[in-house]
Design an enzyme around this catalytic site. Structure first.
Site, short mmCIF file in Angstrom:
data_model
loop_
_atom_site.label_atom_id
_atom_site.label_comp_id
_atom_site.label_asym_id
_atom_site.label_seq_id
_atom_site.Cartn_x
_atom_site.Cartn_y
_atom_site.Cartn_z
N ALA A 1 0.84 -1.19 0.00
CA ALA A 1 0.00 0.00 0.00
C ALA A 1 0.88 1.25 0.00
CB ALA A 1 -0.92 -0.01 1.22
N HIS B 1 -7.03 1.01 -3.24
CA HIS B 1 -7.27 0.28 -1.98
C HIS B 1 -8.59 0.78 -1.39
CE1 HIS B 1 -6.69 -1.99 1.52
NE2 HIS B 1 -5.43 -1.71 1.80
N ASN C 1 -10.25 -3.16 3.93
CA ASN C 1 -9.52 -3.28 5.20
C ASN C 1 -9.68 -2.09 6.16
OD1 ASN C 1 -8.72 -5.62 3.98
ND2 ASN C 1 -6.55 -5.14 3.94
N TYR D 1 -9.82 1.17 5.56
CA TYR D 1 -9.19 2.45 5.24
C TYR D 1 -10.22 3.42 4.65
CZ TYR D 1 -5.03 -0.17 6.37
OH TYR D 1 -4.10 -0.93 7.04
N ARG E 1 1.09 -13.50 2.53
CA ARG E 1 2.22 -13.92 3.37
C ARG E 1 3.02 -15.07 2.77
NH1 ARG E 1 -1.50 -14.83 8.22
NH2 ARG E 1 -2.97 -14.80 6.48
#
Length: 357
Positions: A56, A172, A175, A177, A316
């Site tokens: 990001a 984005h 999540n 934001y 990940r």
């Protein structure tokens, strides 16, 4: 049905496989949000992904509240990104920049002034700052007169991304934001044209996406959403019609791809609280659709086989496995990342994970 290793067209981007590298905050930039040389090594090591979605990246100082995260609002940052994109392309890869405004999750000690959001509701938990964890600060609602400037910041960052050599961008909108703070009614308590009805709550995402598409082309514009479950204090009381409307709006704009982060009920990073909403979104959107969160090779391929998604993004897994596509193809066991080095500033746990023998 396609396999994970088949190519896919994502707007103007021809991806050689359907194993997408999800955005991963790694905190290796400077305090001025300028990318550093080590970031070129990190991303080039992972260039075998069908597409890399960058960490990001802030669109403005007021919108960036994560220590040592990169930005794309000034020329120093553009110049800093150029060796990164060049290294990825030199290794045969493709990379888009994820454009980020954190909204109420920006702490003033990292950002600039009081944070902004859809409404004056303080985020839960604590902000990660240069001085350690600190309580979040109560945001102020964005005034109607300020919203065009925020939209313009996204468009400027998109143009800067192309100038820096990126193949496109991802907005984005997930999540918890800023855009997510407008989308979901658990935080958005506005009574103006950006609050209340679904039509109003998706307005900011629509304006930002159209502005970015106009700046660099819809075929180089993607979006990320997180439709299912609470994330950083943001949730919605009735997400299915909301995200169906999001999908339909983005289809109308004609974006290159839509990525949805929808963790399973037993997810290791967030948990879905309702039945999957992805089928509703896929039907409404109709374009290239990417799913993310807690996928292994078997579940990823099964999802492609079901027709629910066209590609899968892995997060990940890419940290400790720079050659993840090759490992998945060969069935090689995956290395485990060291969480203690996720946000450190050195090479350890960043560029020192070896490829499989």
């Amino acid at each position: 049905m396609p396999t994970l290793f088949d190519p896919i067209t994502l707007g103007a981007i021809e991806a050689p496989n359907r194993i997408i590298m999800a955005p991963l905050t790694r905190a290796r930039a400077t305090r001025n949000a300028v990318p550093t040389p080590i970031m070129a090594d990190y991303y080039a090591q992972r260039a075998s992904a069908g597409l890399i979605i960058s960490e990001a990246t802030g669109i403005s100082r007021i919108g960036l509240g994560w220590p040592y995260a990169p930005g794309l609002w000034n020329d120093d940052q553009v110049q800093g990104w150029k060796p990164v994109t060049s290294a990825v392309h030199g290794a045969g890869g493709r990379i888009v920049a994820q454009l980020w405004h954190m909204g109420r999750l920006v702490h003033p000690s990292v950002g600039e002034g009081q944070p902004v959001s859809s409404s004056a509701i303080t985020a839960p938990d604590h902000a990660h700052t240069y001085e350690g964890n600190q309580p979040y600060v109560k945001p102020r609602p964005l005034d109607l007169s300020e919203i065009p400037a925020v939209v313009a910041d996204y468009a400027r960052a998109a143009r800067n991304a192309i100038a820096a050599g990126f193949d496109g961008v991802q907005i984005h909108a997930a999540n918890g934001y800023l855009i997510d703070q407008f989308l979901r009614d658990g935080v958005n308590r506005r009574s103006d044209a950006y609050g209340g009805s679904i039509e109003n709550r998706i307005r900011l995402l629509g304006e930002v996406t159209r502005a970015v598409a106009q700046a660099i082309g819809a075929d180089r514009t993607g979006v990320r959403i997180s439709p299912n479950g609470e994330v950083q204090g943001v949730d919605d009381s009735d997400p299915e019609p909301l995200f169906a409307a999001v999908g339909a709006q983005l289809a109308e704009i004609g974006i290159a791809f839509l990525e949805a982060r929808e963790p399973p009920a037993d997810g290791s990073f967030g948990r879905s609280t309702r039945a999957p909403i992805a089928p509703v979104i896929r039907q409404a959107f109709g374009g290239p659709f990417i799913l993310n969160s807690d996928y292994d090779a078997g579940r990823a391929q099964a999802t492609l086989d079901s027709g629910l998604a066209d590609a899968i993004s892995f997060g990940r897994s890419f940290i400790a496995n720079p050659d993840l596509p090759a490992r998945l193809r060969a069935g090689v066991p995956l290395a485990k990342p060291d969480a203690a080095t996720f946000y450190s500033q050195g090479s350890q746990g960043y560029v020192d994970y070896p490829a499989a023998a």
